[in-house]
Design a protein around this motif. Structure first.
Motif: not given
Lengths: 309, 86
Positions: A179-184, A196-200, A224-226
């Motif tokens: 979670e921390r790295w997805i946000a970062k 960007l978009d964040l998608v499962p 999750f992919e950015i």
């Protein structure tokens, strides 16, 4: 722009040079300076965890590839390595076939190495049978990776760099890390002017059982992919955050300090796709990229790439 | 318990990586919630095909098919197997 137009423009501008196979290119010094700038840029963001930093060779041990589970799930994407291992008699026949344009490939033997599938796959075997420390283990790793998916779309390279941050430890730690790295990751990539978009997401599993694997990943939100536009108006993944549950913990018999099967997570920056996305967004001349992007990447301030004399 | 159920439970015991849970499973328990991983699920799928000598069509190779013992049995039965083991 479609991916064919973008490819032509990259080639025209000399950013990439066609290396003879679809999805295989030589890269210009400018392109390479962006890749190396990105590497420094994300490394700064990962310092808090004080990760062990390792750079893997483009070729990995075959057992490592087997242990990743990649061979069964993506046989269509892997690359194994053959070489000649015959005696003098066989060598004669081999040379004859090479010279006459015959089928020399069938005289080759398998080696115990393969092309690297993903950077993080080399981390787990290092801790085979290990009991992990209570705080878990953190890594920053990079590798040249291979995927056998020849395509004219420059977003789909056969050979590309993956820069990953990896955690080994307990389930809560793995989820928190991801979670921390997805946000970062979103912050870092957004700061470079990418939309960007964040998608499962799910991996492109192969063959019977593919749907079960893919649905499992989606239902359990393991991947999750950015995404951003890379080579056309259709966005693609430039980074991904993955929670592997106990997949590698079971395969490599890794335990947490209190005796449970270890869990793992990783966050991967696709350095080549991000570089292409930056070219797509900001143009083919680095000097013309927005100042804040150049500043954040320290482009032109220090030399990330020393040109050979 | 039918023969079909017993055979499904045996497959789950050998291939499901569910530990000691299988004996206490109810037929409508969600196997994924009980710890059936995707990798194990694919192995269960292959073992079910072996056990009943069937080939499950692509359209049924979904996560829903293997969610419960009941759903596995329904799939096996829908493929023409209604009376014990194939």
């Amino acid at each position: 722009m479609n991916s064919n137009d973008f490819r032509n423009q990259l080639l025209e501008a000399g950013v990439l040079v066609d290396a003879g196979s679809p999805g295989l290119y030589h890269r210009s010094a400018d392109y390479e300076s962006v890749v190396r700038a990105l590497e420094s840029y994300v490394r700064e963001a990962g310092r808090d965890d004080n990760p062990q930093r390792l750079f893997f060779a483009p070729v990995i041990n075959l057992e490592t590839l087997m242990g990743s589970g990649y061979v069964g799930s993506f046989p269509n994407l892997i690359g194994t390595i053959d070489s000649f291992d015959g005696d003098m008699k066989k060598l004669g026949e081999f040379r004859e076939r090479v010279d006459s344009g015959g089928e020399w490939f069938e005289l080759m033997s398998h080696t115990d190495v393969a092309l690297c599938s993903a950077a993080c796959h080399s981390v787990y075997p290092m801790y085979k049978g290990a009991t992990l420390p209570i705080e878990g283990l953190y890594f920053e790793v990079q590798a040249n990776c291979f995927r056998h998916e020849p395509s004219m779309d420059p977003a789909r390279l056969q050979s590309f760099r993956m820069h990953e941050f990896v955690y080994l430890g307990n389930p809560d730690g793995a989820l928190e890390f991801r979670e921390r790295w997805i946000a970062k990751g979103q912050q870092l990539l957004g700061d470079l002017g990418l939309v960007l978009d964040l998608v499962p997401a799910n991996d492109p599993f192969f063959g019977r059982g593919a749907q079960i694997m893919a649905q499992g990943q989606l239902e359990k939100e393991l991947k999750f992919e950015i995404t951003a536009t890379i080579s056309s108006d259709t966005p693609g993944a430039i980074s991904s955050g993955n929670y592997h549950e106990d997949h590698f913990g079971v395969t490599f018999s890794m335990s947490t300090h209190d005796g449970h099967v270890a869990h793992s997570a990783c966050f991967a920056f696709g350095l080549d796709r991000i570089t292409l996305a930056l070219y797509y967004a900001h143009g083919f001349q680095l000097e013309e990229w927005p100042d804040e992007v150049r500043e954040r990447l320290a482009l032109g301030q220090s030399s990330h790439f020393i040109e050979p004399t | 318990m039918t023969d079909i159920d017993a055979a499904i439970r045996q497959v789950l015991e050998v291939h499901g990586r569910l530990g000691a849970v299988v004996a206490s499973l109810k037929n409508d328990d969600d196997l994924y919630q009980k710890g059936l991983s995707s990798h194990a699920c694919v192995n269960v799928m292959l073992a079910i095909e072996d056990a009943f000598e069937i080939e499950i069509p692509e359209a049924f190779l979904t996560r829903a098919t293997f969610r419960t013992i009941d759903s596995i049995r329904e799939t096996v039965e829908s493929l023409g197997l209604t009376n014990g083991l194939g």
